[in-house]
Design an enzyme around this catalytic site. Sequence first.
Site, PDB file in Angstrom:
ATOM      1  N   LYS A 172      -8.232   4.156  12.201  1.00 30.00           N
ATOM      2  CA  LYS A 172      -8.930   3.286  12.729  1.00 30.00           C
ATOM      3  C   LYS A 172      -8.269   3.008  13.881  1.00 30.00           C
ATOM      4  CE  LYS A 172     -10.246  -2.125  11.919  1.00 30.00           C
ATOM      5  NZ  LYS A 172      -9.249  -2.296  13.536  1.00 30.00           N
TER       6      LYS A 172
ATOM      7  N   ALA B  91      -6.220   2.505   7.863  1.00 32.70           N
ATOM      8  CA  ALA B  91      -5.267   3.089   8.270  1.00 32.70           C
ATOM      9  C   ALA B  91      -4.756   3.258   9.532  1.00 32.70           C
ATOM     10  CB  ALA B  91      -4.742   3.659   6.574  1.00 32.70           C
TER      11      ALA B  91
ATOM     12  N   HIS C 254       3.018   6.183  -2.855  1.00 37.54           N
ATOM     13  CA  HIS C 254       4.099   7.024  -3.977  1.00 37.54           C
ATOM     14  C   HIS C 254       3.447   6.843  -5.719  1.00 37.54           C
ATOM     15  CE1 HIS C 254       8.289   6.746  -5.186  1.00 37.54           C
ATOM     16  NE2 HIS C 254       8.088   7.633  -5.893  1.00 37.54           N
TER      17      HIS C 254
ATOM     18  N   ASP D 259       0.841  -1.138   0.160  1.00 30.68           N
ATOM     19  CA  ASP D 259       0.012  -0.024  -0.111  1.00 30.68           C
ATOM     20  C   ASP D 259       0.685   1.404   0.185  1.00 30.68           C
ATOM     21  OD1 ASP D 259      -2.311  -1.439  -0.386  1.00 30.68           O
ATOM     22  OD2 ASP D 259      -3.079  -0.985   1.999  1.00 30.68           O
ATOM     23  N   GLY D 260       1.349   1.019   0.804  1.00 30.06           N
ATOM     24  CA  GLY D 260       2.819   2.174   0.890  1.00 30.06           C
ATOM     25  C   GLY D 260       3.331   2.697  -0.674  1.00 30.06           C
TER      26      GLY D 260
END
Length: 267
Positions: free
Chosen positions: A169, A166, A50, A45-46
């Site tokens: 939460k 993310a 990007h 997910d990172g």
Amino acid sequence: MRYYVLDRGDKRSIELSQQFHRLAEGKGFKLDAESPEIVVSIGGDGTMLHAFHTFTDQIPDIAFVGVHTGHLGFYADWRADELEELVELMSVNGPEGYGNPRIMKYPLIELEIHKKSGSASFIALNEFTLKGVDGTVVAQVDINDTAFEMFRGDGICVSTPSGSTAYNKAVGGAVVHPSIEALQLGEIASINNRVFRTLGSSLMLPKHHHCDIISRKEQRLLLTVDHLNIQLDDLVSVRCQVAKDKVSFARYRPYPFWDRVRNSFLN
């Protein structure tokens, strides 16, 4: 099809990126780093964050596809061993009914940062946060140009629906389906006693509302926009609202949001 691949940069992701290029070449895809139709993120997910911020100026014209090299993420639908199947489905020569993916559009946050030294604008896919560098954050929160509360605490998190799983939460916010066009404002360790009061829970703002977070003391602050970090010592205010544009994800097979939530947090 014009495509671009952005990988995490580790050995495994680079190998998968090279494999994707070979498969794509065999299907007649055209590598285009300037104006791709599809951007493939290989990593997690990172890496998708990007990729998103690499093409924020072309968001209405691009669809994203995620390939994960570790645990299944919220933005990564495909496993590393499924590249060949993915490219086949992306191809016009793929099975009947594919080739034209289902495009899922998710809301984004538009924020305007006003400083004594100038202004800047950003778009967030997951969230933005405002935290104190040296101590307690003191900020007035206005909703639709009306004072709502005076916040004191560690910080504030404002998330999109797709980003609600993310950081939002983790600070006690609700998980929100990304079809709901809204943003969520959550408190990070707010101070609540006989003197200082805040709402004490997260709140949702619909797309036609806006929120201003106004600095109320001289303070050094850290603003994060997804994976970007910006240190500020002259912040005046941050205005946020649901962005006019949405991010697009190309789905070549079904993977419902609530299945993602269950697989990430319950299974």
